[in-house]
Design a protein around this motif. Sequence first.
Motif, PDB file in Angstrom:
ATOM      1  N   ASN A   1       8.835  11.649  15.209  1.00 27.59           N
ATOM      2  CA  ASN A   1       8.431  10.464  15.961  1.00 27.59           C
ATOM      3  C   ASN A   1       9.275  10.304  17.227  1.00 27.59           C
ATOM      4  OD1 ASN A   1       7.114   7.751  16.248  1.00 27.59           O
ATOM      5  ND2 ASN A   1       9.215   7.061  15.914  1.00 27.59           N
ATOM      6  N   PHE A   2      10.576  10.538  17.112  1.00 30.30           N
ATOM      7  CA  PHE A   2      11.456  10.430  18.278  1.00 30.30           C
ATOM      8  C   PHE A   2      11.136  11.505  19.314  1.00 30.30           C
ATOM      9  CE2 PHE A   2      14.585   8.048  15.556  1.00 30.30           C
ATOM     10  CZ  PHE A   2      14.547   6.885  16.306  1.00 30.30           C
ATOM     11  N   ILE A   3      10.879  12.744  18.849  1.00 34.05           N
ATOM     12  CA  ILE A   3      10.580  13.846  19.762  1.00 34.05           C
ATOM     13  C   ILE A   3       9.325  13.556  20.579  1.00 34.05           C
ATOM     14  CG2 ILE A   3       9.874  16.279  19.872  1.00 34.05           C
ATOM     15  CD1 ILE A   3      11.712  16.772  17.465  1.00 34.05           C
ATOM     16  N   GLU A   4       8.352  12.887  19.942  1.00 35.10           N
ATOM     17  CA  GLU A   4       7.113  12.552  20.638  1.00 35.10           C
ATOM     18  C   GLU A   4       7.259  11.333  21.540  1.00 35.10           C
ATOM     19  OE1 GLU A   4       4.124  12.120  17.677  1.00 35.10           O
ATOM     20  OE2 GLU A   4       3.813  14.288  17.443  1.00 35.10           O
ATOM     21  N   GLY A   5       8.467  10.783  21.599  1.00 39.06           N
ATOM     22  CA  GLY A   5       8.699   9.648  22.481  1.00 39.06           C
ATOM     23  C   GLY A   5       8.596   8.302  21.799  1.00 39.06           C
ATOM     24  N   GLY A   6       8.417   8.299  20.487  1.00 39.44           N
ATOM     25  CA  GLY A   6       8.327   7.045  19.755  1.00 39.44           C
ATOM     26  C   GLY A   6       9.702   6.466  19.475  1.00 39.44           C
ATOM     27  N   THR A   7       9.712   5.263  18.947  1.00 36.58           N
ATOM     28  CA  THR A   7      10.960   4.594  18.576  1.00 36.58           C
ATOM     29  C   THR A   7      10.919   4.242  17.098  1.00 36.58           C
ATOM     30  OG1 THR A   7      10.099   2.397  19.088  1.00 36.58           O
ATOM     31  CG2 THR A   7      11.149   3.625  20.898  1.00 36.58           C
ATOM     32  N   LEU A   8      12.085   3.969  16.560  1.00 32.89           N
ATOM     33  CA  LEU A   8      12.153   3.567  15.157  1.00 32.89           C
ATOM     34  C   LEU A   8      11.415   2.250  14.938  1.00 32.89           C
ATOM     35  CD1 LEU A   8      13.291   4.209  12.355  1.00 32.89           C
ATOM     36  CD2 LEU A   8      15.351   2.934  12.977  1.00 32.89           C
ATOM     37  N   GLN A   9      11.483   1.382  15.938  1.00 31.33           N
ATOM     38  CA  GLN A   9      10.819   0.084  15.824  1.00 31.33           C
ATOM     39  C   GLN A   9       9.309   0.242  15.651  1.00 31.33           C
ATOM     40  OE1 GLN A   9      12.607  -2.655  15.635  1.00 31.33           O
ATOM     41  NE2 GLN A   9      10.812  -3.964  15.325  1.00 31.33           N
ATOM     42  N   SER A  10       8.738   1.303  16.257  1.00 32.44           N
ATOM     43  CA  SER A  10       7.285   1.502  16.159  1.00 32.44           C
ATOM     44  C   SER A  10       6.852   1.869  14.734  1.00 32.44           C
ATOM     45  CB  SER A  10       6.850   2.590  17.140  1.00 32.44           C
ATOM     46  OG  SER A  10       7.380   3.851  16.760  1.00 32.44           O
ATOM     47  N   LEU A  11       7.798   2.326  13.905  1.00 35.48           N
ATOM     48  CA  LEU A  11       7.467   2.706  12.526  1.00 35.48           C
ATOM     49  C   LEU A  11       7.784   1.605  11.523  1.00 35.48           C
ATOM     50  CD1 LEU A  11       8.717   6.422  12.373  1.00 35.48           C
ATOM     51  CD2 LEU A  11       6.374   5.601  12.608  1.00 35.48           C
ATOM     52  N   ILE A  12       8.371   0.529  11.999  1.00 36.65           N
ATOM     53  CA  ILE A  12       8.751  -0.562  11.083  1.00 36.65           C
ATOM     54  C   ILE A  12       7.717  -1.674  11.172  1.00 36.65           C
ATOM     55  CG2 ILE A  12      10.488  -2.299  10.561  1.00 36.65           C
ATOM     56  CD1 ILE A  12      12.597  -0.418  11.657  1.00 36.65           C
ATOM     57  N   ASN A  13       7.097  -1.954  10.051  1.00 39.01           N
ATOM     58  CA  ASN A  13       6.089  -3.009  10.002  1.00 39.01           C
ATOM     59  C   ASN A  13       6.098  -3.618   8.606  1.00 39.01           C
ATOM     60  OD1 ASN A  13       3.149  -4.009   9.467  1.00 39.01           O
ATOM     61  ND2 ASN A  13       3.347  -3.933  11.694  1.00 39.01           N
ATOM     62  N   GLY A  14       6.616  -4.828   8.495  1.00 35.22           N
ATOM     63  CA  GLY A  14       6.759  -5.489   7.197  1.00 35.22           C
ATOM     64  C   GLY A  14       5.450  -5.704   6.459  1.00 35.22           C
ATOM     65  N   PRO A  15       4.429  -6.274   7.106  1.00 34.39           N
ATOM     66  CA  PRO A  15       3.156  -6.484   6.412  1.00 34.39           C
ATOM     67  C   PRO A  15       2.535  -5.190   5.904  1.00 34.39           C
ATOM     68  CG  PRO A  15       3.259  -7.817   8.393  1.00 34.39           C
ATOM     69  CD  PRO A  15       4.446  -6.941   8.427  1.00 34.39           C
ATOM     70  N   ALA A  16       2.643  -4.107   6.719  1.00 34.64           N
ATOM     71  CA  ALA A  16       2.084  -2.823   6.278  1.00 34.64           C
ATOM     72  C   ALA A  16       2.809  -2.309   5.045  1.00 34.64           C
ATOM     73  CB  ALA A  16       2.184  -1.793   7.410  1.00 34.64           C
ATOM     74  N   ALA A  17       4.133  -2.446   5.045  1.00 35.84           N
ATOM     75  CA  ALA A  17       4.919  -2.015   3.883  1.00 35.84           C
ATOM     76  C   ALA A  17       4.552  -2.826   2.653  1.00 35.84           C
ATOM     77  CB  ALA A  17       6.412  -2.132   4.189  1.00 35.84           C
ATOM     78  N   LEU A  18       4.367  -4.125   2.828  1.00 34.82           N
ATOM     79  CA  LEU A  18       4.001  -4.989   1.711  1.00 34.82           C
ATOM     80  C   LEU A  18       2.647  -4.597   1.140  1.00 34.82           C
ATOM     81  CD1 LEU A  18       4.522  -7.483  -0.042  1.00 34.82           C
ATOM     82  CD2 LEU A  18       3.451  -8.873   1.755  1.00 34.82           C
ATOM     83  N   ILE A  19       1.681  -4.339   2.018  1.00 36.99           N
ATOM     84  CA  ILE A  19       0.339  -3.960   1.568  1.00 36.99           C
ATOM     85  C   ILE A  19       0.380  -2.650   0.795  1.00 36.99           C
ATOM     86  CG2 ILE A  19      -1.940  -3.195   2.339  1.00 36.99           C
ATOM     87  CD1 ILE A  19      -1.626  -5.181   4.696  1.00 36.99           C
ATOM     88  N   VAL A  20       1.045  -1.637   1.357  1.00 33.85           N
ATOM     89  CA  VAL A  20       1.043  -0.304   0.754  1.00 33.85           C
ATOM     90  C   VAL A  20       1.836  -0.285  -0.554  1.00 33.85           C
ATOM     91  CG1 VAL A  20       1.794   2.080   1.044  1.00 33.85           C
ATOM     92  CG2 VAL A  20       0.665   0.902   2.921  1.00 33.85           C
ATOM     93  N   ILE A  21       3.070  -0.767  -0.505  1.00 30.54           N
ATOM     94  CA  ILE A  21       3.926  -0.703  -1.699  1.00 30.54           C
ATOM     95  C   ILE A  21       3.415  -1.649  -2.778  1.00 30.54           C
ATOM     96  CG2 ILE A  21       6.250  -1.081  -2.597  1.00 30.54           C
ATOM     97  CD1 ILE A  21       7.333  -0.243   0.131  1.00 30.54           C
ATOM     98  N   GLY A  22       3.123  -2.891  -2.386  1.00 30.71           N
ATOM     99  CA  GLY A  22       2.637  -3.858  -3.366  1.00 30.71           C
ATOM    100  C   GLY A  22       1.304  -3.460  -3.970  1.00 30.71           C
ATOM    101  N   GLY A  23       0.374  -3.007  -3.107  1.00 29.58           N
ATOM    102  CA  GLY A  23      -0.937  -2.601  -3.609  1.00 29.58           C
ATOM    103  C   GLY A  23      -0.865  -1.379  -4.498  1.00 29.58           C
ATOM    104  N   THR A  24      -0.024  -0.408  -4.130  1.00 30.32           N
ATOM    105  CA  THR A  24       0.111   0.823  -4.923  1.00 30.32           C
ATOM    106  C   THR A  24       0.707   0.531  -6.295  1.00 30.32           C
ATOM    107  OG1 THR A  24       0.382   2.170  -2.936  1.00 30.32           O
ATOM    108  CG2 THR A  24       1.182   3.100  -4.998  1.00 30.32           C
ATOM    109  N   VAL A  25       1.797  -0.229  -6.312  1.00 31.52           N
ATOM    110  CA  VAL A  25       2.441  -0.566  -7.590  1.00 31.52           C
ATOM    111  C   VAL A  25       1.504  -1.406  -8.451  1.00 31.52           C
ATOM    112  CG1 VAL A  25       4.351  -1.811  -8.666  1.00 31.52           C
ATOM    113  CG2 VAL A  25       4.769  -0.402  -6.654  1.00 31.52           C
ATOM    114  N   GLY A  26       0.811  -2.361  -7.835  1.00 33.97           N
ATOM    115  CA  GLY A  26      -0.108  -3.206  -8.589  1.00 33.97           C
ATOM    116  C   GLY A  26      -1.224  -2.412  -9.240  1.00 33.97           C
ATOM    117  N   ALA A  27      -1.816  -1.469  -8.487  1.00 35.33           N
ATOM    118  CA  ALA A  27      -2.895  -0.647  -9.044  1.00 35.33           C
ATOM    119  C   ALA A  27      -2.392   0.218 -10.194  1.00 35.33           C
ATOM    120  CB  ALA A  27      -3.488   0.237  -7.945  1.00 35.33           C
ATOM    121  N   ALA A  28      -1.176   0.777 -10.038  1.00 29.37           N
ATOM    122  CA  ALA A  28      -0.622   1.622 -11.096  1.00 29.37           C
ATOM    123  C   ALA A  28      -0.294   0.798 -12.346  1.00 29.37           C
ATOM    124  CB  ALA A  28       0.631   2.336 -10.599  1.00 29.37           C
ATOM    125  N   LEU A  29       0.219  -0.408 -12.144  1.00 31.80           N
ATOM    126  CA  LEU A  29       0.526  -1.271 -13.297  1.00 31.80           C
ATOM    127  C   LEU A  29      -0.743  -1.654 -14.054  1.00 31.80           C
ATOM    128  CD1 LEU A  29       3.219  -3.711 -11.822  1.00 31.80           C
ATOM    129  CD2 LEU A  29       3.575  -1.846 -13.449  1.00 31.80           C
TER     130      LEU A  29
END
Length: 246
Positions: free
Chosen positions: A20-48
């Motif tokens: 991501n850095f090599i392509e000119g991106g920043t660490l901030q561009s990969l950090i997104n709280g709602p996206a993390a909540l959706i993916v992690i919460g939804g994945t764990v919930g479905a598995a449970l």
Amino acid sequence: MDILSIIGVILGFAALIGGNFIEGGTLQSLINGPAALIVIGGTVGAALLQTPWSQLRRALEVFPWVFKPPANMFQDGLSRVVRWSVAARKEGLLGLETIAETEKDPFARKGLQLLVDGSEPESIRRVMETELVIQEQRDLDSVRFYESMGGYSPTIGIIGAVMGLIHVMRNLADPNELGPGIAIAFVATIYGVAFANLFLLPVANKLKMCVHEQAQYREMIIEGIIAIAEGENPRSIEMKLNGYLP
């Protein structure tokens, strides 16, 4: 500690962030709280939803094997079997009673108790192989908890991306908001695919290998106990079981 597992996790995510850095991106561009909540919460919930409590408990118990696998017990197990066979030769099968009482491995202790009780070799094999198969299947069922999360995670990531795009569509009148909004929306897809392929699926495969190794160890114990029951000499038993050593 399994250093390869630690290196694998670090290298996988470092490659993702570094690219991501090599392509000119920043660490901030990969950090997104709602996206993390959706993916992690939804994945764990479905598995449970699909996992019984007993399997979930076992899945949590075996998870440390990823970074600290069970000790290689083959050499120690072979030595113990040889000692048992020597004791049986000197004192008879009843001489194993004291050894059985102090044996820490429940699986081996059951085999020794069957020997002391004078069970026939085929009867001992049936009882111990049944327990081996049941225990192996239980462990594999628990590993499916992580395998299933690896299957759900990318799909949940796509759902998160679509939800983000819905919000982006509300800002069509403001072109300045479209680019950043679309980029943020697709972060959820990255989370879902990366979470599955850099962590969950490798974890499941590593645990499967550990379960397979545990089953091989128990097979060695079965063969050793059957050989003792059939009266084979200790040297012959040792040579037979040497094939199980890694």
